[in-house]
Design a protein around this motif. Structure first.
Motif, short mmCIF file in Angstrom:
data_model
loop_
_atom_site.label_atom_id
_atom_site.label_comp_id
_atom_site.label_asym_id
_atom_site.label_seq_id
_atom_site.Cartn_x
_atom_site.Cartn_y
_atom_site.Cartn_z
N LYS A 42 3.58 5.30 3.01
CA LYS A 42 3.29 3.93 2.58
C LYS A 42 4.59 3.22 2.24
N ARG A 43 4.82 2.14 2.89
CA ARG A 43 6.05 1.36 2.66
C ARG A 43 6.17 0.96 1.20
N GLU A 57 9.43 0.82 11.03
CA GLU A 57 8.26 0.26 10.36
C GLU A 57 7.10 0.25 11.34
N ARG A 59 2.93 -0.80 11.59
CA ARG A 59 1.73 -1.41 11.01
C ARG A 59 0.52 -0.68 11.59
N GLN A 63 -1.99 -1.89 7.12
CA GLN A 63 -1.02 -1.53 6.10
C GLN A 63 0.35 -1.34 6.74
N GLU A 64 1.39 -1.44 5.91
CA GLU A 64 2.76 -1.22 6.37
C GLU A 64 3.19 0.20 6.01
#
Length: 105
Positions: A42-43, A57, A59, A63-64
């Protein structure tokens, strides 16, 4: 099992921070009892910036996440249940991250 399929993390201790595992192993190696995976972190929980090229990154599921390439590992196939999606459209970024981890380029 298909390359770049995404699975829920079966680990009770790490699934909160790393909810998904990305299967990066070639389908040509389907006879092995294990699969090579990279966790999606989770970013928001990791903070800081992504390491350019190494932790792209991603998606997924609205969520990122960061693809945590340095945490690559193998997991027994029996722990990977049904896939919840695919990151095949991120193929170039995933292969690039692996190349960065192996060659530094």
């Amino acid at each position: 099992m298909a390359q770049f399929d995404v699975y829920p993390n079966p680990s009770k201790t790490s699934k909160e921070q790393y909810p998904y595992l990305v299967d990066i192993q070639s389908s040509l190696l389907s006879e092995l009892a294990t699969r090579i995976v990279i966790p999606l972190g989770k970013r928001s929980a990791l903070g800081g910036d992504a390491m350019r090229g190494l932790t792209p990154e991603i998606r997924f599921a609205d969520q990122e996440f960061l693809l945590l390439t340095p945490q690559i590992s193998a997991i027994p196939v029996k722990h990977l249940k049904s896939p919840v999606g695919s990151l095949s459209h991120f193929r170039d970024q995933i292969i690039g991250a692996l190349d960065m981890a192996i060659t530094g380029v």
